[in-house]
Motif scaffolding. Structure first.
Motif, PDB file in Angstrom:
ATOM      1  N   SER A   1       1.244  -1.035   0.012  1.00  0.00           N
ATOM      2  CA  SER A   1       0.578  -0.213  -0.181  1.00  0.00           C
ATOM      3  C   SER A   1       0.758   1.019   0.586  1.00  0.00           C
ATOM      4  O   SER A   1       0.302   2.192  -0.038  1.00  0.00           O
ATOM      5  CB  SER A   1      -1.129  -0.151   1.152  1.00  0.00           C
ATOM      6  N   GLU A   2       2.241   1.699   0.866  1.00  0.00           N
ATOM      7  CA  GLU A   2       2.573   2.465   0.009  1.00  0.00           C
ATOM      8  C   GLU A   2       4.091   2.329  -1.143  1.00  0.00           C
ATOM      9  O   GLU A   2       4.871   3.418  -1.344  1.00  0.00           O
ATOM     10  CB  GLU A   2       3.276   1.944   1.811  1.00  0.00           C
ATOM     11  N   ARG A   3       3.724   1.551  -1.733  1.00  0.00           N
ATOM     12  CA  ARG A   3       4.794   1.745  -2.872  1.00  0.00           C
ATOM     13  C   ARG A   3       4.238   2.444  -3.872  1.00  0.00           C
ATOM     14  O   ARG A   3       3.199   2.621  -4.532  1.00  0.00           O
ATOM     15  CB  ARG A   3       4.523   0.233  -3.772  1.00  0.00           C
ATOM     16  N   ALA A   4       5.548   3.346  -4.389  1.00  0.00           N
ATOM     17  CA  ALA A   4       4.862   4.450  -5.044  1.00  0.00           C
ATOM     18  C   ALA A   4       4.913   4.416  -5.999  1.00  0.00           C
ATOM     19  O   ALA A   4       4.719   3.207  -7.184  1.00  0.00           O
ATOM     20  CB  ALA A   4       6.170   5.405  -5.472  1.00  0.00           C
ATOM     21  N   THR A   5       3.581   5.409  -7.258  1.00  0.00           N
ATOM     22  CA  THR A   5       3.766   4.741  -9.046  1.00  0.00           C
ATOM     23  C   THR A   5       4.721   5.988  -9.621  1.00  0.00           C
ATOM     24  O   THR A   5       5.678   6.121  -8.780  1.00  0.00           O
ATOM     25  CB  THR A   5       1.845   5.667  -8.996  1.00  0.00           C
ATOM     26  N   ALA A   6       4.539   5.160 -10.248  1.00  0.00           N
ATOM     27  CA  ALA A   6       5.399   5.345 -11.788  1.00  0.00           C
ATOM     28  C   ALA A   6       5.059   7.055 -11.514  1.00  0.00           C
ATOM     29  O   ALA A   6       6.159   7.743 -11.562  1.00  0.00           O
ATOM     30  CB  ALA A   6       4.785   5.420 -12.676  1.00  0.00           C
ATOM     31  N   ALA A   7       4.490   8.284 -11.789  1.00  0.00           N
ATOM     32  CA  ALA A   7       4.117   9.512 -11.196  1.00  0.00           C
ATOM     33  C   ALA A   7       4.504   9.817 -10.397  1.00  0.00           C
ATOM     34  O   ALA A   7       5.624  11.071 -10.135  1.00  0.00           O
ATOM     35  CB  ALA A   7       2.681   9.895 -11.619  1.00  0.00           C
TER      36      ALA A   7
ATOM     37  N   GLN B   1      12.353  11.473  -8.562  1.00  0.00           N
ATOM     38  CA  GLN B   1      13.253  11.447  -9.055  1.00  0.00           C
ATOM     39  C   GLN B   1      13.836  13.105  -9.920  1.00  0.00           C
ATOM     40  O   GLN B   1      15.232  13.775  -9.254  1.00  0.00           O
ATOM     41  CB  GLN B   1      13.127  11.199 -10.508  1.00  0.00           C
ATOM     42  N   ARG B   2      12.496  14.219  -9.308  1.00  0.00           N
ATOM     43  CA  ARG B   2      13.589  15.248  -9.884  1.00  0.00           C
ATOM     44  C   ARG B   2      13.485  15.981  -8.539  1.00  0.00           C
ATOM     45  O   ARG B   2      14.354  17.106  -8.634  1.00  0.00           O
ATOM     46  CB  ARG B   2      11.657  16.310 -10.359  1.00  0.00           C
ATOM     47  N   LEU B   3      12.786  16.123  -7.153  1.00  0.00           N
ATOM     48  CA  LEU B   3      13.213  16.738  -6.397  1.00  0.00           C
ATOM     49  C   LEU B   3      14.310  16.527  -5.779  1.00  0.00           C
ATOM     50  O   LEU B   3      14.448  17.003  -5.028  1.00  0.00           O
ATOM     51  CB  LEU B   3      11.797  16.071  -5.139  1.00  0.00           C
ATOM     52  N   ARG B   4      14.845  15.187  -5.771  1.00  0.00           N
ATOM     53  CA  ARG B   4      15.751  14.644  -5.079  1.00  0.00           C
ATOM     54  C   ARG B   4      17.429  15.250  -5.666  1.00  0.00           C
ATOM     55  O   ARG B   4      18.127  15.641  -4.347  1.00  0.00           O
ATOM     56  CB  ARG B   4      15.995  13.111  -5.190  1.00  0.00           C
ATOM     57  N   PRO B   5      17.596  15.471  -6.492  1.00  0.00           N
ATOM     58  CA  PRO B   5      18.679  16.282  -6.310  1.00  0.00           C
ATOM     59  C   PRO B   5      18.887  17.472  -5.763  1.00  0.00           C
ATOM     60  O   PRO B   5      19.983  17.909  -5.463  1.00  0.00           O
ATOM     61  CB  PRO B   5      19.062  16.672  -8.200  1.00  0.00           C
ATOM     62  N   LEU B   6      17.802  18.593  -6.021  1.00  0.00           N
ATOM     63  CA  LEU B   6      17.887  20.138  -5.282  1.00  0.00           C
ATOM     64  C   LEU B   6      17.891  19.774  -3.433  1.00  0.00           C
ATOM     65  O   LEU B   6      18.629  19.910  -3.188  1.00  0.00           O
ATOM     66  CB  LEU B   6      16.176  20.548  -5.033  1.00  0.00           C
ATOM     67  N   VAL B   7      17.359  18.536  -3.328  1.00  0.00           N
ATOM     68  CA  VAL B   7      17.627  18.099  -1.557  1.00  0.00           C
ATOM     69  C   VAL B   7      18.754  17.800  -1.102  1.00  0.00           C
ATOM     70  O   VAL B   7      19.142  17.949  -0.405  1.00  0.00           O
ATOM     71  CB  VAL B   7      16.012  16.774  -1.158  1.00  0.00           C
ATOM     72  N   LYS B   8      19.092  16.682  -2.186  1.00  0.00           N
ATOM     73  CA  LYS B   8      20.933  16.299  -1.975  1.00  0.00           C
ATOM     74  C   LYS B   8      21.339  17.682  -1.554  1.00  0.00           C
ATOM     75  O   LYS B   8      22.759  17.565  -1.352  1.00  0.00           O
ATOM     76  CB  LYS B   8      20.835  15.531  -3.014  1.00  0.00           C
ATOM     77  N   SER B   9      21.683  18.768  -2.261  1.00  0.00           N
ATOM     78  CA  SER B   9      21.772  19.897  -2.694  1.00  0.00           C
ATOM     79  C   SER B   9      22.576  20.630  -1.435  1.00  0.00           C
ATOM     80  O   SER B   9      23.423  21.377  -1.129  1.00  0.00           O
ATOM     81  CB  SER B   9      22.077  20.960  -3.931  1.00  0.00           C
ATOM     82  N   TYR B  10      21.280  20.573  -0.358  1.00  0.00           N
ATOM     83  CA  TYR B  10      21.724  20.997   0.554  1.00  0.00           C
ATOM     84  C   TYR B  10      22.381  20.107   2.173  1.00  0.00           C
ATOM     85  O   TYR B  10      22.175  20.172   3.284  1.00  0.00           O
ATOM     86  CB  TYR B  10      20.857  21.099   1.552  1.00  0.00           C
ATOM     87  N   ALA B  11      22.593  18.576   1.234  1.00  0.00           N
ATOM     88  CA  ALA B  11      23.134  18.040   2.451  1.00  0.00           C
ATOM     89  C   ALA B  11      24.321  17.890   3.086  1.00  0.00           C
ATOM     90  O   ALA B  11      25.974  19.007   1.625  1.00  0.00           O
ATOM     91  CB  ALA B  11      23.140  16.324   2.048  1.00  0.00           C
ATOM     92  N   ARG B  12      24.978  17.926   4.154  1.00  0.00           N
ATOM     93  CA  ARG B  12      26.557  17.892   3.886  1.00  0.00           C
ATOM     94  C   ARG B  12      27.979  17.328   3.742  1.00  0.00           C
ATOM     95  O   ARG B  12      28.968  17.188   3.562  1.00  0.00           O
ATOM     96  CB  ARG B  12      26.692  17.871   5.366  1.00  0.00           C
TER      97      ARG B  12
END
Length: 232
Positions: A10-16, A22-33
């Motif tokens: 019930s928690e598995r992500a859909t393709a959308a 996938q689009r958000l991840r690089p932005l969030v990672k850019s704030y990591a240490r």
């Protein structure tokens, strides 16, 4: 590092949903240490007893999420919840604390707006700095899937997760293969509470739109399955 288990069906992500993260991840990672994120700390606003170990664990994470009207440890105070903040997840009703806008140019601010499914005013809060950008989290890819995983009715019933649980949900979606350390979520042990006590500020009622009993059940499922490590 412990093995991170697979989510229930019930928690598995859909393709959308996957495409969105996938689009958000690089932005969030850019704030990591660190260039590679191996450990994430997700910190709620429950009042906690001092703990130098907890504070050190939070500040040692590669990425630290905090929510709404959070507090940080003062330099001359006992260590409790650490000093670092990389990502702030908040809603339009946030009551900024003295730490909310501290060093804001070095943080990512993610806004949830589930109320827009029914009624919420889209205006930015009047106190928002003019030079601070906001990334809004879409209801279709974030709020609705989480609400349905809870067993709530987010589409027509006006029921959706608290911002803290949204924060945990997106951390899990963004970094499914890393250790996520969570702390400061009172509903884990008190799912029947009718008011929130905060680490800073006055208590407030639990909104009618929230089913924290369901959130507690979901959180325990994540803890029991090894998807997150919960720390009191």
């Amino acid at each position: 590092m412990r093995r991170v288990k697979e989510p229930v069906v019930s928690e598995r992500a859909t393709a959308a949903e996957e495409a969105y993260y996938q689009r958000l991840r690089p932005l969030v990672k850019s704030y990591a240490r660190a260039s590679k994120v191996r450990r994430v700390a997700v910190v709620g606003n429950q009042p906690l007893e001092p703990s130098a170990d907890r504070a050190a664990m939070i500040d040692a994470a590669d990425l630290v999420f905090r929510v709404n009207g959070f507090r940080l440890d003062d330099v001359d105070a006992q260590s409790t919840v650490g000093r670092r903040t990389d990502v702030v997840v908040f809603n339009r009703g946030v009551r900024p604390t003295p730490w909310f806008f501290e060093a804001y140019s070095d943080r990512l601010y993610l806004m949830v707006e589930p109320g827009r499914l029914l009624w919420e005013n889209p205006k930015l809060p009047a106190f928002w700095p003019q030079d601070l950008g906001i990334v809004t989290l879409p209801n279709r890819e974030v709020i609705l899937p989480l609400g349905e995983a809870l067993g709530a009715d987010p589409r027509t019933g006006g029921q959706w997760a608290t911002t803290g649980t949204v924060m945990l949900w997106i951390a899990k979606r963004l970094f499914p293969d890393v250790v996520i350390d969570a702390t400061g979520f009172s509903f884990v042990d008190a799912p029947a509470q009718s008011a929130w006590n905060h680490a800073y500020g006055e208590p407030s009622p639990v909104g009618a739109e929230h089913r924290i009993d369901l959130e507690s059940t979901l959180m325990h499922r994540w803890i029991d399955s090894g998807l997150i490590a919960f720390h009191h």
